[in-house]
Design a protein around this motif. Sequence first.
Motif, PDB file in Angstrom:
ATOM      1  N   GLY A 102       0.772  -1.237   0.000  1.00 36.08           N
ATOM      2  CA  GLY A 102       0.000   0.000   0.000  1.00 36.08           C
ATOM      3  C   GLY A 102       0.803   1.286   0.000  1.00 36.08           C
ATOM      4  N   PHE A 103       2.099   1.197  -0.307  1.00 37.79           N
ATOM      5  CA  PHE A 103       2.950   2.378  -0.281  1.00 37.79           C
ATOM      6  C   PHE A 103       3.356   2.816  -1.688  1.00 37.79           C
ATOM      7  N   ALA A 104       3.504   4.115  -1.862  1.00 31.34           N
ATOM      8  CA  ALA A 104       4.238   4.640  -3.013  1.00 31.34           C
ATOM      9  C   ALA A 104       5.727   4.515  -2.703  1.00 31.34           C
ATOM     10  N   VAL A 105       6.553   4.507  -3.743  1.00 35.08           N
ATOM     11  CA  VAL A 105       8.002   4.366  -3.580  1.00 35.08           C
ATOM     12  C   VAL A 105       8.680   5.643  -4.056  1.00 35.08           C
ATOM     13  N   ILE A 106       9.499   6.222  -3.183  1.00 37.55           N
ATOM     14  CA  ILE A 106      10.258   7.426  -3.508  1.00 37.55           C
ATOM     15  C   ILE A 106      11.739   7.082  -3.510  1.00 37.55           C
ATOM     16  N   THR A 107      12.430   7.421  -4.588  1.00 37.06           N
ATOM     17  CA  THR A 107      13.889   7.245  -4.638  1.00 37.06           C
ATOM     18  C   THR A 107      14.524   8.539  -5.127  1.00 37.06           C
ATOM     19  N   GLY A 108      15.851   8.517  -5.229  1.00 38.86           N
ATOM     20  CA  GLY A 108      16.565   9.648  -5.792  1.00 38.86           C
ATOM     21  C   GLY A 108      16.470   9.736  -7.291  1.00 38.86           C
ATOM     22  N   GLY A 109      15.772   8.781  -7.912  1.00 40.01           N
ATOM     23  CA  GLY A 109      15.487   8.855  -9.338  1.00 40.01           C
ATOM     24  C   GLY A 109      16.613   8.484 -10.266  1.00 40.01           C
ATOM     25  N   GLY A 110      17.752   8.099  -9.714  1.00 42.78           N
ATOM     26  CA  GLY A 110      18.907   7.788 -10.549  1.00 42.78           C
ATOM     27  C   GLY A 110      18.960   6.331 -10.971  1.00 42.78           C
ATOM     28  N   PRO A 111      20.119   5.887 -11.477  1.00 44.16           N
ATOM     29  CA  PRO A 111      20.290   4.496 -11.900  1.00 44.16           C
ATOM     30  C   PRO A 111      20.571   3.581 -10.714  1.00 44.16           C
ATOM     31  N   GLY A 112      21.008   2.361 -11.001  1.00 43.87           N
ATOM     32  CA  GLY A 112      21.404   1.434  -9.952  1.00 43.87           C
ATOM     33  C   GLY A 112      20.242   0.980  -9.090  1.00 43.87           C
ATOM     34  N   LEU A 113      20.421   1.009  -7.783  1.00 44.46           N
ATOM     35  CA  LEU A 113      19.400   0.507  -6.874  1.00 44.46           C
ATOM     36  C   LEU A 113      18.201   1.435  -6.772  1.00 44.46           C
ATOM     37  N   MET A 114      18.399   2.708  -7.072  1.00 43.45           N
ATOM     38  CA  MET A 114      17.248   3.619  -7.166  1.00 43.45           C
ATOM     39  C   MET A 114      16.339   3.183  -8.311  1.00 43.45           C
ATOM     40  N   GLU A 115      16.944   2.920  -9.442  1.00 41.98           N
ATOM     41  CA  GLU A 115      16.173   2.434 -10.591  1.00 41.98           C
ATOM     42  C   GLU A 115      15.470   1.125 -10.262  1.00 41.98           C
ATOM     43  N   ALA A 116      16.161   0.245  -9.562  1.00 42.77           N
ATOM     44  CA  ALA A 116      15.580  -1.058  -9.234  1.00 42.77           C
ATOM     45  C   ALA A 116      14.295  -0.900  -8.427  1.00 42.77           C
ATOM     46  N   ALA A 117      14.318  -0.047  -7.397  1.00 37.22           N
ATOM     47  CA  ALA A 117      13.123   0.159  -6.576  1.00 37.22           C
ATOM     48  C   ALA A 117      12.010   0.814  -7.381  1.00 37.22           C
ATOM     49  N   ASN A 118      12.355   1.790  -8.215  1.00 36.01           N
ATOM     50  CA  ASN A 118      11.357   2.414  -9.089  1.00 36.01           C
ATOM     51  C   ASN A 118      10.766   1.401 -10.063  1.00 36.01           C
ATOM     52  N   ARG A 119      11.599   0.554 -10.576  1.00 36.50           N
ATOM     53  CA  ARG A 119      11.134  -0.470 -11.530  1.00 36.50           C
ATOM     54  C   ARG A 119      10.136  -1.409 -10.870  1.00 36.50           C
ATOM     55  N   GLY A 120      10.483  -1.888  -9.670  1.00 31.66           N
ATOM     56  CA  GLY A 120       9.572  -2.780  -8.968  1.00 31.66           C
ATOM     57  C   GLY A 120       8.244  -2.121  -8.672  1.00 31.66           C
ATOM     58  N   ALA A 121       8.287  -0.848  -8.270  1.00 31.28           N
ATOM     59  CA  ALA A 121       7.051  -0.125  -7.964  1.00 31.28           C
ATOM     60  C   ALA A 121       6.192   0.042  -9.206  1.00 31.28           C
TER      61      ALA A 121
END
Length: 251
Positions: free
Chosen positions: A96-115
């Motif tokens: 039930g959460f939105a995902v916020i990252t720094g928007g960059g590549p690497g593990l930030m991208e991974a979390a954004n991709r999963g979301a």
Amino acid sequence: MKDARGDYHKGPVTLRGKRVPGSTTDQRLLDNSGDAEWVHSDPWRVMRIQAEFVEGFGALAELGDAVSVFGSARVPREHPTYELGVQLGQSLVQAGFAVITGGGPGLMEAANRGALEAGGASVGLGIELPFEQGLNEYVDLGVNFRYFFARKTMFVKYAQGFVVLPGGFGTLDELFEAVTLVQTRKVTSFPIVLLGCDYWAGLLDWVRGSMLPAGTVSASDLELLHVVDTVEEAVRIVRGAGEDQAARRPE
């Protein structure tokens, strides 16, 4: 503007004689002559900083419950930790959460991709850096910042918790800022989860072995950090803290 008596009115101020300017405010504004040094002055920077906060608040105000995920920009897609980041993003959305990252590549991208692949809100808060590649392709709501402190405010203001994947100095900066804000009670307490026991063990051993005996931190400070090895544990801690906060809200 001048009145019939020759007085010059500048808002509530009246000027006479030699104090009357030779041009109007509009004229000076629209005059294209002169240098552009003023755009690099501190007063102008204050306006840009204000604009970043206004844009960030406006973009994220209706986001709902969210978790900020930090992690290295240098981890390639074929690395096992990248897949861990994808699973984390998916599981947070399913909880039930939105995902916020720094928007960059690497593990930030991974979390954004999963979301994004899980059908949830995938937010990227980018930063203007000489070597940054811009927002990753899995961000569906992105805000770019010039100033780190404005960006950090957005990470904290709109998150119910932090999950920290392995990362470098930038990740450590974000981690310890979050810990400091909770420790000093500048923010309402929220969970801070370190995902990856092997990666974070050395750092925590140093905190326990050097900082704690020196008295620069207290034992209760260490309780602010939850170290886990699985996505399921991380999400359980974040979700449990969110439910506790909701139960404490007045009806």
